[in-house]
Scaffold this motif. Structure first.
Motif, mmCIF file in Angstrom:
data_model
loop_
_atom_site.group_PDB
_atom_site.id
_atom_site.type_symbol
_atom_site.label_atom_id
_atom_site.label_comp_id
_atom_site.label_asym_id
_atom_site.label_seq_id
_atom_site.Cartn_x
_atom_site.Cartn_y
_atom_site.Cartn_z
ATOM 1 N N VAL A 82 0.843 -1.196 0.000
ATOM 2 C CA VAL A 82 0.000 0.000 0.000
ATOM 3 C C VAL A 82 0.881 1.250 0.000
ATOM 4 O O VAL A 82 1.372 1.680 1.057
ATOM 5 C CB VAL A 82 -0.937 0.014 1.228
ATOM 6 N N VAL A 93 -8.664 0.233 1.684
ATOM 7 C CA VAL A 93 -7.982 0.224 0.394
ATOM 8 C C VAL A 93 -8.838 -0.444 -0.662
ATOM 9 O O VAL A 93 -9.777 -1.169 -0.351
ATOM 10 C CB VAL A 93 -6.621 -0.517 0.471
ATOM 11 N N VAL A 107 -4.979 3.541 -1.197
ATOM 12 C CA VAL A 107 -5.731 3.979 -0.024
ATOM 13 C C VAL A 107 -6.971 4.752 -0.477
ATOM 14 O O VAL A 107 -6.889 5.661 -1.287
ATOM 15 C CB VAL A 107 -4.876 4.871 0.898
#
Length: 119
Positions: A82, A93, A107
């Motif tokens: 991420v 996410v 995100v």
């Protein structure tokens, strides 16, 4: 690592992987076992990734990768990378790309962040 593993996307440059070194005897036994397994069933035993493109998940970022991206783990230790997340962050996410051994996510929303806990 063999270059073909990087070329076919099984291995991502810069990532850390666990490897095992097996004796030739152990490899031969494993091949025999796999061959017998294949002959006993026509179904594939390969597990698919526990996430797919478009999935939305809430993840806790556990660590940071070599490239500075947040790393979370989901079912079976499957890794989700991420960008922009930090260890201690809890983020919602969306999975952008799911491969056999790793997924990349974006995100959507920070549920809580490490900076919130600094007070």
């Amino acid at each position: 690592m063999p270059k073909r593993e990087i070329d076919n996307g099984s291995i991502v440059p810069g990532e850390t992987y666990r490897v095992a070194i097996l004796s030739a005897e152990a490899v031969d036994e494993e091949r025999d076992s796999q061959s017998q397994s294949r002959s006993n069933t026509s179904e594939s035993t390969t597990q698919s990734p526990p996430v797919k493109q478009g999935d939305k998940r809430t993840l806790s970022i556990e660590s940071i990768g070599d490239q500075g991206d947040g790393i979370a783990k989901v079912e079976r230790g499957y890794v989700v990378i991420v960008p922009g997340a930090r260890p201690g962050d809890e983020v919602e996410v969306e999975i952008q790309n799911a491969r056999e051994n790793v997924a990349f996510a974006e995100v959507i929303e920070a549920v809580s962040s490490n900076t919130d806990k600094a007070d």
